[in-house]
Design a protein around this motif. Sequence first.
Motif, mmCIF file in Angstrom:
data_model
loop_
_atom_site.group_PDB
_atom_site.id
_atom_site.type_symbol
_atom_site.label_atom_id
_atom_site.label_comp_id
_atom_site.label_asym_id
_atom_site.label_seq_id
_atom_site.Cartn_x
_atom_site.Cartn_y
_atom_site.Cartn_z
ATOM 1 N N MET A 85 0.849 -1.211 0.000
ATOM 2 C CA MET A 85 0.000 0.000 0.000
ATOM 3 C C MET A 85 0.881 1.258 0.000
ATOM 4 O O MET A 85 1.751 1.395 0.867
ATOM 5 C CB MET A 85 -0.888 -0.049 1.263
ATOM 6 N N PRO A 86 0.720 2.180 -0.961
ATOM 7 C CA PRO A 86 1.564 3.384 -0.982
ATOM 8 C C PRO A 86 1.273 4.298 0.211
ATOM 9 O O PRO A 86 0.177 4.275 0.758
ATOM 10 C CB PRO A 86 1.173 4.066 -2.289
ATOM 11 N N SER A 87 2.266 5.117 0.572
ATOM 12 C CA SER A 87 2.084 6.054 1.688
ATOM 13 C C SER A 87 1.257 7.246 1.234
ATOM 14 O O SER A 87 1.460 7.766 0.146
ATOM 15 C CB SER A 87 3.432 6.603 2.153
ATOM 16 N N ILE A 88 0.352 7.688 2.076
ATOM 17 C CA ILE A 88 -0.338 8.953 1.804
ATOM 18 C C ILE A 88 0.331 10.068 2.606
ATOM 19 O O ILE A 88 0.386 11.215 2.169
ATOM 20 C CB ILE A 88 -1.866 8.857 2.098
ATOM 21 N N LEU A 89 0.874 9.689 3.765
ATOM 22 C CA LEU A 89 1.465 10.695 4.663
ATOM 23 C C LEU A 89 2.747 10.175 5.263
ATOM 24 O O LEU A 89 2.762 9.075 5.825
ATOM 25 C CB LEU A 89 0.510 10.912 5.840
ATOM 26 N N LYS A 90 3.792 10.974 5.154
ATOM 27 C CA LYS A 90 5.049 10.601 5.801
ATOM 28 C C LYS A 90 5.607 11.808 6.523
ATOM 29 O O LYS A 90 5.766 12.876 5.918
ATOM 30 C CB LYS A 90 6.080 10.183 4.745
ATOM 31 N N LEU A 91 5.896 11.657 7.783
ATOM 32 C CA LEU A 91 6.599 12.704 8.531
ATOM 33 C C LEU A 91 7.934 12.122 8.941
ATOM 34 O O LEU A 91 8.006 10.976 9.394
ATOM 35 C CB LEU A 91 5.848 13.099 9.810
ATOM 36 N N ASP A 92 8.988 12.912 8.772
ATOM 37 C CA ASP A 92 10.311 12.443 9.135
ATOM 38 C C ASP A 92 10.942 13.451 10.096
ATOM 39 O O ASP A 92 11.284 14.559 9.706
ATOM 40 C CB ASP A 92 11.148 12.286 7.857
ATOM 41 N N HIS A 93 11.053 13.040 11.360
ATOM 42 C CA HIS A 93 11.708 13.859 12.398
ATOM 43 C C HIS A 93 11.218 15.306 12.404
ATOM 44 O O HIS A 93 12.011 16.239 12.286
ATOM 45 C CB HIS A 93 13.223 13.803 12.237
ATOM 46 N N VAL A 94 9.902 15.475 12.528
ATOM 47 C CA VAL A 94 9.325 16.817 12.504
ATOM 48 C C VAL A 94 9.336 17.458 13.895
ATOM 49 O O VAL A 94 8.898 16.870 14.880
ATOM 50 C CB VAL A 94 7.880 16.778 11.959
ATOM 51 N N LYS B 170 4.510 25.458 8.751
ATOM 52 C CA LYS B 170 5.783 24.852 8.346
ATOM 53 C C LYS B 170 6.517 24.335 9.571
ATOM 54 O O LYS B 170 6.644 25.060 10.561
ATOM 55 C CB LYS B 170 6.662 25.912 7.675
ATOM 56 N N PRO B 171 7.030 23.101 9.527
ATOM 57 C CA PRO B 171 7.799 22.625 10.680
ATOM 58 C C PRO B 171 9.110 23.407 10.813
ATOM 59 O O PRO B 171 9.621 23.927 9.825
ATOM 60 C CB PRO B 171 8.072 21.152 10.360
ATOM 61 N N THR B 172 9.610 23.497 12.041
ATOM 62 C CA THR B 172 10.901 24.145 12.271
ATOM 63 C C THR B 172 12.011 23.295 11.658
ATOM 64 O O THR B 172 12.961 23.805 11.075
ATOM 65 C CB THR B 172 11.133 24.311 13.791
ATOM 66 N N SER B 173 11.866 21.972 11.761
ATOM 67 C CA SER B 173 12.793 21.063 11.075
ATOM 68 C C SER B 173 12.067 19.760 10.774
ATOM 69 O O SER B 173 10.990 19.495 11.306
ATOM 70 C CB SER B 173 14.042 20.820 11.926
ATOM 71 N N GLY B 174 12.646 18.951 9.897
ATOM 72 C CA GLY B 174 12.026 17.701 9.480
ATOM 73 C C GLY B 174 11.240 17.883 8.195
ATOM 74 O O GLY B 174 11.084 19.003 7.703
ATOM 75 N N THR B 175 10.748 16.767 7.633
ATOM 76 C CA THR B 175 10.049 16.839 6.349
ATOM 77 C C THR B 175 8.646 16.247 6.431
ATOM 78 O O THR B 175 8.381 15.336 7.204
ATOM 79 C CB THR B 175 10.822 16.094 5.236
ATOM 80 N N VAL B 176 7.765 16.805 5.595
ATOM 81 C CA VAL B 176 6.379 16.351 5.483
ATOM 82 C C VAL B 176 6.143 15.972 4.035
ATOM 83 O O VAL B 176 6.384 16.779 3.132
ATOM 84 C CB VAL B 176 5.395 17.483 5.863
ATOM 85 N N GLU B 177 5.675 14.735 3.828
ATOM 86 C CA GLU B 177 5.425 14.266 2.472
ATOM 87 C C GLU B 177 3.969 13.810 2.378
ATOM 88 O O GLU B 177 3.519 13.003 3.179
ATOM 89 C CB GLU B 177 6.370 13.096 2.205
ATOM 90 N N VAL B 178 3.219 14.370 1.435
ATOM 91 C CA VAL B 178 1.816 13.989 1.214
ATOM 92 C C VAL B 178 1.714 13.396 -0.188
ATOM 93 O O VAL B 178 2.068 14.053 -1.168
ATOM 94 C CB VAL B 178 0.871 15.202 1.352
ATOM 95 N N ALA B 179 1.254 12.145 -0.261
ATOM 96 C CA ALA B 179 1.083 11.451 -1.550
ATOM 97 C C ALA B 179 2.340 11.582 -2.417
ATOM 98 O O ALA B 179 2.257 11.837 -3.619
ATOM 99 C CB ALA B 179 -0.143 11.981 -2.285
#
Length: 167
Positions: free
Chosen positions: A1-10, A59-68
């Motif tokens: 199943m593909p990711s819809i939401l990914k947060l990395d060290h936000v 916007k996060p201070t640091s880290g990444t947000v990925e949507v679809a």
Amino acid sequence: MPSILKLDHVDLHLKSEAGSVHILKDVSLDLPASKTVGVMGPSGSGKTTLLMVLGGLEKPTSGTVEVAGTTLGGLSEDALAIFRRDNIGIVFQNFHLIPTMTALENVAIPLEFAGHKDAFKKAAEALAAVGLEARVKHYPGQLSGGEQQRVAIARAFVTTPRLILAD
Ligand SMILES: Nc1ncnc2c1ncn2[C@@H]1O[C@H](COP(=O)(O)OP(=O)(O)O)[C@@H](O)[C@H]1O
Ligand SMILES: [Mg+2]
């Protein structure tokens, strides 16, 4: 199943005159599409802030947000607004309906922004789907809290977004 939401060290710090608050601390998650996920936590724990970050409104201070598959931090302000319009529906905690517009007009707005021809017809169908066919001409101030919430829900799904965030 593909990711819809990914947060990395936000991480998210917000500064105000009252002082600096460290609201999100090292949040990472990876959620598959076609799932409903609930976030639980006490008042003030950061649920609304997390949703604002997921929806690209904060916007996060640091880290990444990925949507679809799209990294939000890599988009310009204009590109982000278009990405949100085309992919994300948000039901705000206090609904954010436009008080000078009827229920029908509120639900039609995102469709009109996206250039749909049948905006009002689709908006009427969405309001019927949430049981508000008899309230299309009413203004938010003439609706109960629950009815306003249903208008906000209709507005969030009327564009069939890939992601719905509901506070
Ligand atoms: N703009 C802001 N500036 C400073 N602190 C904020 C701001 N917005 C929210 N907060 C603080 O961040 C924390 C999380 O708030 P919020 O995300 O609204 O929590 P929840 O939705 O879980 O109740 C709270 O302690 C709140 O006081
Ligand atoms: Mg909240």
